[in-house]
Design a protein around this motif. Structure first.
Motif, PDB file in Angstrom:
ATOM      1  N   LEU A  39     -10.119   2.226  -1.217  1.00  0.00           N
ATOM      2  CA  LEU A  39      -9.204   3.638  -1.150  1.00  0.00           C
ATOM      3  C   LEU A  39     -10.410   4.829  -1.419  1.00  0.00           C
ATOM      4  CD1 LEU A  39      -6.003   3.030  -3.188  1.00  0.00           C
ATOM      5  CD2 LEU A  39      -6.618   2.677  -0.639  1.00  0.00           C
ATOM      6  N   PRO A  40     -10.243   5.987  -1.036  1.00  0.00           N
ATOM      7  CA  PRO A  40     -11.405   7.021  -1.175  1.00  0.00           C
ATOM      8  C   PRO A  40     -11.589   7.190  -2.756  1.00  0.00           C
ATOM      9  CG  PRO A  40      -9.602   7.859   0.330  1.00  0.00           C
ATOM     10  CD  PRO A  40      -9.160   6.389  -0.223  1.00  0.00           C
ATOM     11  N   HIS A  41     -12.843   7.299  -3.028  1.00  0.00           N
ATOM     12  CA  HIS A  41     -13.181   7.368  -4.415  1.00  0.00           C
ATOM     13  C   HIS A  41     -13.038   8.811  -4.791  1.00  0.00           C
ATOM     14  CE1 HIS A  41     -16.600   8.440  -2.001  1.00  0.00           C
ATOM     15  NE2 HIS A  41     -17.210   9.084  -3.056  1.00  0.00           N
ATOM     16  N   ASN A  42     -12.810   9.928  -4.114  1.00  0.00           N
ATOM     17  CA  ASN A  42     -12.759  11.260  -4.465  1.00  0.00           C
ATOM     18  C   ASN A  42     -11.494  11.995  -4.014  1.00  0.00           C
ATOM     19  OD1 ASN A  42     -13.349  11.017  -1.617  1.00  0.00           O
ATOM     20  ND2 ASN A  42     -15.039  12.143  -1.484  1.00  0.00           N
ATOM     21  N   GLU A  43     -10.652  11.231  -3.818  1.00  0.00           N
ATOM     22  CA  GLU A  43      -9.163  11.584  -3.323  1.00  0.00           C
ATOM     23  C   GLU A  43      -8.144  10.876  -4.289  1.00  0.00           C
ATOM     24  OE1 GLU A  43      -9.895  13.415   1.010  1.00  0.00           O
ATOM     25  OE2 GLU A  43      -8.499  11.555   0.765  1.00  0.00           O
ATOM     26  N   THR A  44      -7.244  11.718  -4.992  1.00  0.00           N
ATOM     27  CA  THR A  44      -6.256  11.074  -5.698  1.00  0.00           C
ATOM     28  C   THR A  44      -5.208  10.402  -4.233  1.00  0.00           C
ATOM     29  OG1 THR A  44      -6.229  12.469  -7.238  1.00  0.00           O
ATOM     30  CG2 THR A  44      -3.987  11.504  -6.923  1.00  0.00           C
ATOM     31  N   THR A  45      -4.757   9.307  -4.378  1.00  0.00           N
ATOM     32  CA  THR A  45      -4.240   8.715  -3.347  1.00  0.00           C
ATOM     33  C   THR A  45      -2.773   8.053  -3.661  1.00  0.00           C
ATOM     34  OG1 THR A  45      -6.494   8.298  -2.367  1.00  0.00           O
ATOM     35  CG2 THR A  45      -4.354   7.226  -1.301  1.00  0.00           C
ATOM     36  N   GLU A  46      -1.965   8.734  -3.080  1.00  0.00           N
ATOM     37  CA  GLU A  46      -0.810   8.025  -3.145  1.00  0.00           C
ATOM     38  C   GLU A  46      -0.056   7.142  -2.123  1.00  0.00           C
ATOM     39  OE1 GLU A  46       2.787  10.632  -4.960  1.00  0.00           O
ATOM     40  OE2 GLU A  46       1.177  11.841  -4.815  1.00  0.00           O
ATOM     41  N   LEU A  47      -0.006   5.605  -2.077  1.00  0.00           N
ATOM     42  CA  LEU A  47       0.234   4.661  -1.399  1.00  0.00           C
ATOM     43  C   LEU A  47       1.842   4.710  -1.081  1.00  0.00           C
ATOM     44  CD1 LEU A  47      -2.072   1.956  -2.858  1.00  0.00           C
ATOM     45  CD2 LEU A  47      -2.774   3.964  -0.976  1.00  0.00           C
ATOM     46  N   ILE A  48       2.247   4.932   0.302  1.00  0.00           N
ATOM     47  CA  ILE A  48       3.524   5.139   0.740  1.00  0.00           C
ATOM     48  C   ILE A  48       4.005   4.017   1.582  1.00  0.00           C
ATOM     49  CG2 ILE A  48       5.092   6.517   2.083  1.00  0.00           C
ATOM     50  CD1 ILE A  48       3.153   8.868   1.648  1.00  0.00           C
ATOM     51  N   ALA A  49       3.327   3.285   2.307  1.00  0.00           N
ATOM     52  CA  ALA A  49       3.981   2.171   2.895  1.00  0.00           C
ATOM     53  C   ALA A  49       2.795   1.345   4.048  1.00  0.00           C
ATOM     54  CB  ALA A  49       4.670   2.717   4.251  1.00  0.00           C
ATOM     55  N   LEU A  50       2.932  -0.200   3.779  1.00  0.00           N
ATOM     56  CA  LEU A  50       1.970  -0.802   4.513  1.00  0.00           C
ATOM     57  C   LEU A  50       2.505  -1.567   5.830  1.00  0.00           C
ATOM     58  CD1 LEU A  50      -0.843  -2.289   4.494  1.00  0.00           C
ATOM     59  CD2 LEU A  50       0.316  -3.832   2.731  1.00  0.00           C
ATOM     60  N   ARG A  51       1.969  -1.475   6.744  1.00  0.00           N
ATOM     61  CA  ARG A  51       2.582  -2.159   8.016  1.00  0.00           C
ATOM     62  C   ARG A  51       1.462  -3.067   8.716  1.00  0.00           C
ATOM     63  NH1 ARG A  51       4.622   2.819   8.079  1.00  0.00           N
ATOM     64  NH2 ARG A  51       2.902   3.648   9.358  1.00  0.00           N
ATOM     65  N   THR A  52       1.877  -4.120   9.094  1.00  0.00           N
ATOM     66  CA  THR A  52       1.080  -4.937   9.868  1.00  0.00           C
ATOM     67  C   THR A  52       1.844  -5.687  10.862  1.00  0.00           C
ATOM     68  OG1 THR A  52       1.395  -6.763   8.061  1.00  0.00           O
ATOM     69  CG2 THR A  52      -0.428  -5.585   7.814  1.00  0.00           C
ATOM     70  N   ASP A  53       1.188  -6.249  11.726  1.00  0.00           N
ATOM     71  CA  ASP A  53       1.922  -7.181  13.056  1.00  0.00           C
ATOM     72  C   ASP A  53       1.962  -8.647  12.562  1.00  0.00           C
ATOM     73  OD1 ASP A  53      -0.797  -7.542  13.299  1.00  0.00           O
ATOM     74  OD2 ASP A  53      -1.015  -7.089  15.567  1.00  0.00           O
ATOM     75  N   ALA A  54       1.489  -9.117  11.437  1.00  0.00           N
ATOM     76  CA  ALA A  54       1.581 -10.411  10.891  1.00  0.00           C
ATOM     77  C   ALA A  54       1.908 -10.249   9.392  1.00  0.00           C
ATOM     78  CB  ALA A  54       0.240 -11.328  11.234  1.00  0.00           C
ATOM     79  N   PRO A  55       2.487 -11.436   8.847  1.00  0.00           N
ATOM     80  CA  PRO A  55       2.672 -11.418   7.413  1.00  0.00           C
ATOM     81  C   PRO A  55       1.743 -11.287   6.754  1.00  0.00           C
ATOM     82  CG  PRO A  55       4.199 -13.158   8.727  1.00  0.00           C
ATOM     83  CD  PRO A  55       2.927 -12.594   9.494  1.00  0.00           C
ATOM     84  N   VAL A  56       1.964 -10.708   5.389  1.00  0.00           N
ATOM     85  CA  VAL A  56       0.821 -10.446   4.419  1.00  0.00           C
ATOM     86  C   VAL A  56       1.400 -11.150   3.205  1.00  0.00           C
ATOM     87  CG1 VAL A  56       0.128  -8.734   2.654  1.00  0.00           C
ATOM     88  CG2 VAL A  56       0.145  -8.077   5.219  1.00  0.00           C
TER      89      VAL A  56
END
Length: 403
Positions: free
Chosen positions: A146-163
């Motif tokens: 994740l960006p080292h210099n931006e506060t980052t709220e993670l909302i959703a993760l999508r992929t085309d195969a299981p994780v």
């Protein structure tokens, strides 16, 4: 959202994060923190609150056969009145240990700082989507730094195969604390900050508690280090104490002792490296405070100047040379009873010859090339056979469990 793929949504949980000490569930999603909730509750400083919520060294880690990945995120960006816009924060995609892509989320909140009067303005924004496509269909380990210099709220993760959560890497865990230079300052990307480079070269897992403007010997930070499982620990002390003119020499020595005492409560025999400041010409012999050069701001340039008087060091004001001398003395004294305590002069990472070749662009922070140099030198001095973090070092007080 890209509609060309059959997307699978994976809930974002702490299990998928490395490098964060805590997570907060917000109205938007998951916010990684680099200080635990108890430490945050004891903090009243906005600079530290911003710094610890910026996910320097924090990465999503999972295993998948996916050829496409989407991440929805809400960043909070910084802007400065009179200064050219800062680049958007960068996300680094690492596939099986190698960088395979980069991207940015251009949307987000913006906080604008006016350094002439100390005011701020907050402009809310909307989330954006980071997308990586064209990946191999083979089973692989994925990291998204994740960006080292931006506060980052993670909302959703999508992929085309299981994780799946990634397997434990089995590497030693290196816990590092320092200032904005360790946080990442003007590095080009999150894997380009010097601690990330050094960790990669040293073959260790990084937990980065580099906190911009906030390496201030705070007791709650010492307790966070104490309570975080780690095999190797380093603390880089000095520049923030000088440029904030926070304390005098009389208080500095006992504060360092107290900070190290607290860390040792949780890690009695873990290799512990105390690193003094790298060269910073404006503060070598001139105390703080440090302030923006307002004449430079008028010309659209951000530079910093030391506002103290060199003569004041005789009365106990701290300079970088004073700090280095005191840290060397303290470590030498303590090492008589603590054989796993070590010292590194920061000028061995960036010294006079380096400053002549690669001067600090704003007179305070290193650029991307200097981060690389510092990271490579730290790895050589700390992780190789003769260094304090060599594989043969005593790690009986550590543990490879990760946060």
């Amino acid at each position: 959202m890209d509609t060309e793929h059959d997307w699978i949504s994976t809930p974002l949980t702490a299990e998928l994060l490395r490098g964060a000490l805590d997570v907060e569930h917000t109205e938007h999603g998951l916010l990684p923190h680099r200080l635990p909730a108890r430490a945050r509750a004891q903090n009243t400083d906005g600079q530290l609150a911003m710094a610890e919520s910026q996910p320097s060294g924090v990465r999503l880690a999972f295993r998948t056969r996916a050829t496409a990945i989407e991440l929805d995120a809400l960043p909070t960006k910084r802007a400065y009145v009179g200064v050219p816009p800062r680049p958007h924060g960068v996300y680094d995609l690492i596939v099986d240990g190698r960088r395979a892509g980069q991207g940015s989320v251009t949307e987000g909140n913006v906080i604008t700082y006016d350094m002439t009067d100390g005011t701020t303005e907050h402009r809310p924004g909307r989330p954006g989507t980071l997308r990586f496509t064209g990946l191999s269909a083979a089973d692989k380990d994925i990291e998204i730094w994740l960006p080292h210099n931006e506060t980052t709220e993670l909302i959703a993760l999508r992929t085309d195969a299981p994780v799946q959560p990634v397997r434990e890497p089995g590497r030693r865990v290196w816990l590092h604390h320092g200032s904005s230079i360790s946080h990442g300052s003007d590095a080009a990307s999150p894997t380009g900050i010097w601690p990330a480079l050094a960790a990669s070269l040293g073959g260790v897992e990084l937990i980065n508690l580099g906190l911009a403007g906030s390496a201030l010997l705070d007791p709650f930070t010492a307790r966070a280090l104490r309570d975080t499982p780690a095999d190797l620990i380093s603390v880089k002390i000095g520049i923030n104490l000088v440029n904030l003119d926070l304390m005098r020499l009389r208080a500095f020595g006992p504060a360092v002792h107290g900070f190290l005492d607290t860390v040792r409560e949780g890690h009695p025999t873990t290799p512990l490296l105390v690193v003094s400041p790298i060269l910073c010409p404006i503060h070598e012999d001139t105390p703080g405070p440090c302030a923006p050069d307002l004449d430079g701001l008028g010309e659209g340039r951000l530079r910093f100047v030391a506002m103290g008087d060199p003569a004041e060091s005789a009365g106990g004001k701290l300079t970088l040379n004073v700090v280095r001398e005191e840290l060397s003395r303290i470590v030498e004294q303590r090492a008589a009873d603590d054989p796993n305590l070590h010292h590194l002069d920061g000028r061995d990472l960036y010294g006079e010859a380096d400053a002549a070749e690669l001067p600090l662009p704003d007179d305070l922070h290193p650029d991307a090339e200097t981060h690389r140099r510092i990271g490579e030198r730290f790895a050589r001095l700390a992780f190789t056979a003769d260094g304090p973090f060599a594989q043969t070092a005593n790690v009986t007080g550590g543990t490879s469990r990760r946060p």
